[in-house]
Design a protein around this motif. Structure first.
Motif, mmCIF file in Angstrom:
data_model
loop_
_atom_site.group_PDB
_atom_site.id
_atom_site.type_symbol
_atom_site.label_atom_id
_atom_site.label_comp_id
_atom_site.label_asym_id
_atom_site.label_seq_id
_atom_site.Cartn_x
_atom_site.Cartn_y
_atom_site.Cartn_z
ATOM 1 N N GLU A 34 8.061 -52.406 -56.325
ATOM 2 C CA GLU A 34 8.572 -53.761 -56.496
ATOM 3 C C GLU A 34 10.028 -53.891 -56.080
ATOM 4 O OE1 GLU A 34 6.404 -56.083 -57.311
ATOM 5 O OE2 GLU A 34 4.893 -54.534 -57.551
ATOM 6 N N GLY A 62 -0.927 -67.214 -55.121
ATOM 7 C CA GLY A 62 -1.532 -68.215 -54.246
ATOM 8 C C GLY A 62 -2.294 -67.595 -53.099
ATOM 9 N N GLY A 63 -2.205 -66.249 -52.958
ATOM 10 C CA GLY A 63 -3.050 -65.578 -51.980
ATOM 11 C C GLY A 63 -2.504 -65.579 -50.581
ATOM 12 N N ALA A 64 -2.063 -66.725 -50.077
ATOM 13 C CA ALA A 64 -1.659 -66.794 -48.680
ATOM 14 C C ALA A 64 -0.173 -66.502 -48.494
ATOM 15 C CB ALA A 64 -1.976 -68.169 -48.108
ATOM 16 N N GLY A 98 1.995 -51.608 -51.516
ATOM 17 C CA GLY A 98 1.490 -52.664 -52.382
ATOM 18 C C GLY A 98 1.765 -54.075 -51.880
ATOM 19 N N ARG A 117 2.572 -60.957 -44.488
ATOM 20 C CA ARG A 117 1.712 -59.984 -45.157
ATOM 21 C C ARG A 117 0.556 -59.540 -44.256
ATOM 22 N NH1 ARG A 117 -2.744 -60.659 -48.007
ATOM 23 N NH2 ARG A 117 -2.627 -62.875 -47.645
ATOM 24 N N THR A 118 0.017 -60.471 -43.462
ATOM 25 C CA THR A 118 -1.101 -60.107 -42.606
ATOM 26 C C THR A 118 -0.550 -59.778 -41.228
ATOM 27 O OG1 THR A 118 -1.442 -62.440 -42.133
ATOM 28 C CG2 THR A 118 -2.811 -61.467 -43.832
ATOM 29 N N ILE A 119 -0.337 -58.492 -41.000
ATOM 30 C CA ILE A 119 0.264 -58.041 -39.753
ATOM 31 C C ILE A 119 -0.595 -56.926 -39.187
ATOM 32 C CG2 ILE A 119 2.622 -58.682 -40.344
ATOM 33 C CD1 ILE A 119 3.069 -55.842 -41.310
#
Lengths: 482, 265
Positions: free
Chosen positions: A6, A34-36, A469, A335-337
């Protein structure tokens, strides 16, 4: 990587004209629910402030690299840190020090010694921005939505960064840099020996003295009035820098880089840096530091124009730049890479901007991308590099077919590059994973696709290993202008 | 929206501040906060009531949300992607809302069609369900599905015959997956529409689908829509997640070590 997923341990080192300091900070990483949403640095805390030390020089032109490295090593030990546990950070050479012959090897060595992913940086504009983030000027602009200038007055240079509060700067605490203005004016342009005689005069001070017909020379023992007049002339240049355009001829002569063409109306001004700090709290003996800094600060404090400015208090002492370097130089990717972890970290990756592709038809995409790749090949010796980066401001609509066309054009435009050279594709929109997967199917070369980052042509990137994480990588966007 | 039942909410407005500038400053700050935030902030009021504009916007958004629940996914979409149309035991929307259990099980016709028209024992079985928002399916599936299918194909992962389930709940994926003996099942389902977007889709994933298995066995990628995780990027993310699930032979809390750690603070 850090044991605590963290938070990141970040080191900042500033090697300035006059002083050198180190700080250690803890950056708190959070992913909003929120996920996205992508992770962001939610909190920054300075946990160690090293002492302010005189920058060691071997002679007037050469920095004592071993001496600086020893200071940093001692500070990290005092902070209880092993270089292996340092996650990120930046070393910056600032002011006149950046122009010393060995500035470049210095900054790379200190960065490498301080930790695996500590960035080496230099450049007056970056210095201005980091000082403004460290002093709280940027945060003030974000909170109030106003326009706030940070005026960092150091030993060798004055670096102004103007921040605007707005709604599009989420990743940077809600403010964006409108512009920077830099000037060769600082407290250490004139140095005194212990006996009160002038020990050295830097070229910018000579320019000023000559223009104003002030008779000063090395070895003189000048009277106070003359020195005060010189300090006032310097303060005039700083005021002109902030209030222009139009700019005085002398201001233009002493400017570093471009000056803006439009004036800005300011809601607040923050002074930072060794001299800037003294504007608020004058020293008992203006010559205590053996230079013109005390007088320059006094001249600014008494300046009729400065008195009319909405001056705000700095949140930092003279360490604003180093705090900025330590706490504000690292950003996080989306995050999505799409990454090949074995490739990371990558250092000093030059960025070429392909610009906005949104309006380009499929047939034109390839031309634009080929031209950008050709520019990279022209500007850089590719065999010395970890990787090269292409920045895409806008791919157009986030549709599968469109991304396929962009990937087609990219794969073919990349062909002239050496097949083993890793490519970093940086997009602003959240589509790196989709684009990365499409590219993987079209090209065998090593590839990293990152998103939700804004970078510019001529920037350099350091890309760190993924934060455990959070599926995100730390990125330092920097300049390397010596 | 502001509560309209609290009489105190209509109390005297605070004394105006002394300077016009200070008033304006507050207004600017409110505007900035509202601009950064998609929710209904600072919409103002007229006496105890919302302004006409705010009320009309509210009703329009509510209408869009209701439409999302009550409309049907078009045959065109199913044809375009070759989705086999199935339905649950639910008779109509009212029953769908009242009887979640019926939305988890396929009707007799659909069970038959599953056996007749769908490839058995795939590595991945794809299910698309309307759930509570047909609009979410219409808006996101056309971009998501190609990215997902191409990505799985590139990794050599076999995908069975994708199906569409009308009036489906999340757990209908367990019935479909179990019947077909799929290794892994994905349900792309419309989420409960809100007043901000009626087009949010979620992807639920389970390894070893089995009727009645615990919800904790499922992984989820949520908030898929243009204003959240873009559908094309979601498709790419699902490829990685499915590959990870097949590799680990697990899903949900069994998949991610760190998801099992509960914070005590």
């Amino acid at each position: 990587m850090t044991a605590d997923p963290e938070s990141l341990t970040s080191v900042g080192v500033d090697v300035g004209t006059t002083t050198t300091h180190t700080i250690v900070s803890r950056l708190q990483v959070e992913t909003p629910p929120g996920g996205a949403a992508s992770p962001e640095i939610a909190d920054r805390e300075v946990v160690f402030r090293g002492p302010v030390r005189e920058t060691p020089l071997l002679d007037r032109e050469t920095i004592d690299v071993g001496g600086v490295a020893a200071f940093v090593k001692r500070d990290l030990e005092a902070a209880g840190l092993e270089p292996a546990t340092v996650d990120t950070g930046a070393v910056i050479v600032t002011g006149e020090t950046a122009r010393r012959e060995n500035a470049e090897p210095l900054v790379h060595q200190v960065a490498a010694d301080a930790g695996r992913f500590v960035a080496a940086t230099a450049g007056a504009d970056l210095e201005a921005v980091l000082a403004g983030r460290g002093s709280g000027a940027a945060a003030h602009a974000a909170e109030t939505g106003g326009t706030v200038a940070n005026v960092d007055v150091g030993g060798g240079t004055t670096n102004v960064a103007i921040f605007e509060g707005g709604s599009d700067g989420r990743k940077r605490g809600g403010s964006r840099v409108r512009e920077t203005r830099c000037l060769d004016v600082g407290g250490r342009l004139v140095r005194f020996d212990d006996d009160g005689r002038i020990g050295s005069i830097s070229p910018p001070a000579e320019v000023l003295a000559e223009a104003l017909e002030f008779p000063i020379a090395v070895g003189d023992e000048p009277d106070g009035e003359l020195l005060a007049a010189l300090a006032e002339a310097m303060a005039d240049r700083i005021v002109d820098l902030l209030e222009g355009p139009p700019f005085d001829r002398l201001t233009r002569e002493l400017a570093i880089g471009e000056l803006p063409t439009e004036p800005v109306s300011l809601d607040g001004v923050v002074f930072s840096g060794g001299v800037g700090l003294l504007v608020d709290s004058p020293p008992a003996d203006p010559f205590a530091h053996g230079d013109l800094g005390g007088l320059l600060a006094a001249a600014l404090r008494e300046h009729e124009r400065v008195r009319s400015w909405p001056v705000l208090e700095s949140a930092e002492d003279l360490r604003a730049t180093v705090v900025g370097a330590g706490t504000e130089s690292t950003t996080l990717s989306g995050r999505t890479i799409s990454i090949e972890p074995d490739l990371l970290p990558l250092r000093n990756v030059p960025v070429a901007d392909v610009g906005d592709l949104a309006d380009l038809e499929e047939s034109r995409l390839r031309d634009r991308l080929e031209a950008t790749v050709a520019r990279l090949r022209e500007l850089h010796d590719l065999h010395d590099l970890d990787a090269v980066a292409l920045a895409v401001a806008d791919v157009g609509p986030l549709e599968y077919e469109r991304l396929g066309s962009v990937a087609d054009a990219l794969a073919s435009a990349l062909e002239p590059l050496p097949p083993s050279l890793p490519i970093v594709v940086v997009v602003r929109q959240n589509c790196a994973k989709a684009l990365g997967q499409l590219l993987e199917r079209r090209s065998d070369r090593p590839l990293v696709a990152l998103d939700e980052l804004a970078v510019q042509d001529g920037d350099y990137l350091d890309v760190g290993e993924p934060i455990s994480g959070h599926d995100s990588v730390p990125v330092v966007v920097k300049t390397l202008a010596f | 929206m502001a509560s309209d039942s609290n009489p105190d909410a209509d109390a005297e407005p605070p004394e105006p501040t002394t300077s016009d500038d200070a008033d304006r400053g507050d207004e600017d700050a409110l505007r900035r906060i509202a601009d950064r935030n998609p929710t209904r902030l600072g919409v103002g009021r007229s006496g105890p009531r919302p302004t006409t504009e705010a009320l009309l916007e509210f009703r329009a958004d509510h209408g869009v949300a209701r439409d999302a629940v009550h409309s049907r996914v078009s045959d065109d979409l199913l044809k375009e992607f070759g989705l086999v149309r199935l339905r649950t035991r639910v008779a109509d929307t009212d029953q769908y809302l009242a009887r979640p259990d019926l939305g988890r099980e396929l009707d007799a016709d659909s069970l038959e069609r599953l056996e007749r028209d769908c490839e058995p024992a795939p590595e991945v079985q794809l299910v698309v369900s309307d759930g509570l928002s047909s609009s979410a399916v219409e808006a996101n599936v056309p971009q998501l599905l190609p990215a997902l299918l191409d990505g799985l194909e590139a990794r050599g992962i076999s995908v069975g015959t994708p199906v569409f389930v009308e009036s489906g709940r999340v757990d209908v994926m367990d019935a479909v997956g179990e019947e077909l003996e799929a290794d892994c099942c994905v349900n792309l389902i419309g989420e409960r529409p809100g007043l901000r977007t009626a087009e949010s889709l979620s992807a639920y994933l389970v390894y070893g689908p089995e009727r009645g298995s615990a919800t904790a066995k499922k992984s989820v990628v949520s908030n898929i829509h243009d204003g959240g995780l873009p559908p094309v990027e979601a498709g790419a993310e699902l490829v990685d997640l499915i590959a990870e699930m097949l590799d680990a032979e697990a899903s949900g809390v069994d998949l991610r070590e760190d998801d099992r750690e509960f914070r005590t603070e």
